[in-house]
Design an enzyme around this catalytic site. Structure first.
Site, PDB file in Angstrom:
ATOM      1  N   LYS A  85       0.884  -1.215   0.044  1.00  0.00           N
ATOM      2  CA  LYS A  85       0.039  -0.101  -0.106  1.00  0.00           C
ATOM      3  C   LYS A  85       0.556   1.301   0.076  1.00  0.00           C
ATOM      4  O   LYS A  85       2.055   1.137   0.656  1.00  0.00           O
ATOM      5  CB  LYS A  85      -0.914  -0.090   1.254  1.00  0.00           C
ATOM      6  N   GLY A  93      -8.423   6.493  -2.517  1.00  0.00           N
ATOM      7  CA  GLY A  93      -8.994   6.145  -3.563  1.00  0.00           C
ATOM      8  C   GLY A  93      -8.721   4.510  -4.193  1.00  0.00           C
ATOM      9  O   GLY A  93      -9.036   4.309  -5.358  1.00  0.00           O
ATOM     10  N   ARG A 111     -12.233  14.511   8.172  1.00  0.00           N
ATOM     11  CA  ARG A 111     -13.315  15.333   7.495  1.00  0.00           C
ATOM     12  C   ARG A 111     -14.672  14.614   7.496  1.00  0.00           C
ATOM     13  O   ARG A 111     -14.768  13.232   8.047  1.00  0.00           O
ATOM     14  CB  ARG A 111     -12.805  15.208   6.047  1.00  0.00           C
TER      15      ARG A 111
HETATM   16  P1  ADP Z   1      -7.538   4.178   0.352  1.00  0.00           P
HETATM   17  O1  ADP Z   1      -7.340   5.420   1.221  1.00  0.00           O
HETATM   18  O2  ADP Z   1      -6.767   4.290  -0.971  1.00  0.00           O
HETATM   19  O3  ADP Z   1      -9.015   4.273   0.327  1.00  0.00           O
HETATM   20  P2  ADP Z   1      -7.650   2.179   2.356  1.00  0.00           P
HETATM   21  O4  ADP Z   1      -6.477   2.002   3.373  1.00  0.00           O
HETATM   22  O5  ADP Z   1      -8.838   3.016   2.907  1.00  0.00           O
HETATM   23  O6  ADP Z   1      -7.200   3.032   1.165  1.00  0.00           O
HETATM   24  O7  ADP Z   1      -8.474   0.846   1.722  1.00  0.00           O
HETATM   25  C1  ADP Z   1      -9.380   0.722   0.981  1.00  0.00           C
HETATM   26  C2  ADP Z   1     -10.049  -0.500   0.676  1.00  0.00           C
HETATM   27  O8  ADP Z   1      -9.205  -1.186   0.438  1.00  0.00           O
HETATM   28  C3  ADP Z   1     -10.580  -1.072   1.940  1.00  0.00           C
HETATM   29  O9  ADP Z   1     -12.048  -0.718   2.205  1.00  0.00           O
HETATM   30  C4  ADP Z   1     -10.736  -2.527   1.672  1.00  0.00           C
HETATM   31  O10 ADP Z   1     -11.606  -2.711   0.696  1.00  0.00           O
HETATM   32  C5  ADP Z   1      -9.155  -2.813   0.899  1.00  0.00           C
HETATM   33  N1  ADP Z   1      -8.358  -3.014   1.785  1.00  0.00           N
HETATM   34  C6  ADP Z   1      -7.309  -2.308   2.308  1.00  0.00           C
HETATM   35  N2  ADP Z   1      -6.401  -2.658   3.130  1.00  0.00           N
HETATM   36  C7  ADP Z   1      -6.586  -4.225   2.928  1.00  0.00           C
HETATM   37  C8  ADP Z   1      -6.085  -5.267   3.684  1.00  0.00           C
HETATM   38  N3  ADP Z   1      -5.100  -5.378   4.498  1.00  0.00           N
HETATM   39  N4  ADP Z   1      -6.683  -6.394   3.307  1.00  0.00           N
HETATM   40  C9  ADP Z   1      -7.653  -6.627   2.342  1.00  0.00           C
HETATM   41  N5  ADP Z   1      -8.296  -5.555   1.866  1.00  0.00           N
HETATM   42  C10 ADP Z   1      -7.770  -4.248   2.435  1.00  0.00           C
END
Ligand code: ADP
Length: 453
Positions: A158, A164, A291
């Site tokens: 990540k 997004g 936010r």
């Molecule tokens: P962004 O800020 O890009 O939206 P997030 O960390 O909020 O990223 O994650 C977005 C989505 O990605 C989550 O709602 C979930 O669906 C998926 N996701 C994130 N981390 C994980 C993980 N460790 N395992 C499985 N799915 C994940």
């Protein structure tokens, strides 16, 4: 309270903020791009200022133009809505320097939570459980391979500055890791000009559960329960509900309590959302949004608290309007995001709305800036409105939602309404049995029909 608030956003959220200001007797300024001169909130605002041409970079993200608009109109605060500058620490800092109130947290908290590695580190210290993963950024492929081997596959790479769903790649095995690592890095660099990435355990069947919080900036903080946002496509939420069908009262107050205590320690100010993945009874923090969220109305429906009014009150220096013991929940609420796009391919579908007939009745709310004859510009997000229903029970809510979807008519463009009508017939949705991957599988298995040609 403020005399005049400038709304630095567009679409349904600009109208939402305007409504709250009006109810508080605050004068409003709509700062809009040339593409939005005909928007409903621009028509309803006391004053409007054009801040630039259609591209967001020249208008809704144009800080000097927004400052000039405040100067010209004498606005004493800016509400940023969601998206655009709402999580831009530099913007909050500039407003702090100009004695214009930013309706949101202090810039330092926005900055910390905007960096996902720093955010994870901070909340971990405050006692919030996080997804197992690397301690901080992973510098190279070799370190990535070592950490993933220790943790076990599958893993998720990540972006530290992510948003997004961009800069996120799954590696299911040692063979897949190098490519996932380099692709995530390249995507992160291109999207956020920051190629730092970290590694997390990839959870196979989690639900996305988030807790709404409010802090007064002086050590007081409460939670308003959770929202379940597991129905997603391409990591973007499309339907949200409160409460989550997966949490019981005990789990809700346990997680809510942990989060509220952390916010008290942080001296967090304003509205915030702590996002978790929830699997096998355990919650794992993924990120904090500093936010208002798109899906905030479902929390409003079950708590009776107007979150935008609460934001404005806190920003003006007032205390929280309620203590944790005053928060009570009533019934169930569901929100469907009405997007101007093809219901199955999700191709954007801007254009003129030739006919608009929203549903109504008890427990029905439509938050939208759209109207008959309105032309949806092609430059922005495809969200054109939200259908929110409230009912005494989840079942009543589902029945009401099906009825509303059959009443809602939007002609001239494609929308996600047919997709929701179809989803609401599915037993898994009716029974609340879905996780974050459910939607992708559903779309993949759905037989193609002539509408997709
Ligand atoms: P962004 O800020 O890009 O939206 P997030 O960390 O909020 O990223 O994650 C977005 C989505 O990605 C989550 O709602 C979930 O669906 C998926 N996701 C994130 N981390 C994980 C993980 N460790 N395992 C499985 N799915 C994940």
């Amino acid at each position: 309270m403020f005399d005049k608030v400038l709304i630095a956003n567009r679409g349904e959220i600009a109208l939402r903020v305007l409504r709250a200001c009006k109810e508080l007797g605050i004068a409003t300024v709509a700062a809009h791009s040339t593409a939005d001169a005909d928007a409903m909130h621009v028509r309803l605002a006391d004053e409007s200022v054009c801040i630039g041409p259609p591209p967001s970079i020249d208008s809704y993200l144009n800080i000097p133009a927004l400052l000039a608009a405040c100067e010209i109109t004498g606005a004493d605060a800016i509400h940023p809505g969601y998206g655009f500058l709402s999580e831009n620490a530099r913007f909050a800092e500039i407003l702090e320097d100009h004695q214009i109130t930013f309706v949101g947290p202090i810039s330092e908290h926005i900055r910390t939570m905007g960096d996902k590695i720093a955010a994870k580190d901070t909340v971990k210290r405050l006692g919030i459980p996080v997804v197992p993963g690397s301690d901080g950024a992973v510098e190279n492929e070799q370190d990535g391979l070592r950490i993933a081997a220790e943790m076990g596959y599958p893993v998720l790479i990540k972006a530290a500055s992510g948003g997004g769903g961009r800069g996120m790649k799954v590696a299911r095995s040692e063979e897949e890791l190098p490519i996932a690592f380099h692709t995530a890095r390249a995507e992160a660099k291109a999207a956020f000009d920051d190629d730092s990435v970290y590694i997390e355990k990839y959870l196979g069947k989690p639900r996305h559960i988030e807790i709404q919080v409010f802090g007064d900036g002086r050590g007081g903080a409460i939670h308003l329960g959770e929202r379940d946002c597991s129905l997603q496509r391409r990591h973007q939420k499309i339907l949200e509900e409160a409460h989550s069908p997966a949490l019981n009262e005990e789990a809700r107050s346990r997680i809510g309590g942990i989060v509220a205590t952390a916010m008290q320690e942080m001296k967090y100010r304003g509205a915030g959302t702590i996002e978790f993945l929830y699997e096998d009874g355990e919650c794992y923090f993924i990120e904090m949004n500093t936010r208002l969220q798109v899906e905030h109305p479902i929390t409003e429906m079950i708590t009776g608290v107007d979150l935008v009014i609460e934001q404005l009150r806190i920003a003006s220096g007032a205390p929280l309007s309620l203590a944790q013991s005053d928060v009570s929940f009533s019934g169930h609420a569901i929100e469907c995001r009405i997007n101007a796009e093809h219901p199955y391919t999700f191709q954007p579908s801007p254009g003129r709305i030739t006919y608009w007939h929203p549903p109504g009745g008890l427990g029905v709310r439509v938050d939208s800036g759209a109207y008959q004859g309105y032309s949806i510009p092609p430059y922005y997000d495809s969200l054109i409105g939200k259908l929110i229903v409230h009912g005494k029970s989840r079942n009543e809510c589902l029945m009401r939602l099906r009825r509303c979807l059959s009443e809602f008519v939007i002609d001239g463009i494609e929308t996600t309404i047919p997709l929701f009508a179809e989803l609401l017939q599915h037993p898994d949705i009716a029974n609340g049995l879905y996780d974050i991957h459910w939607m992708e599988n559903y779309i993949a298995q759905r037989p193609a029909d002539e509408t997709e040609a």
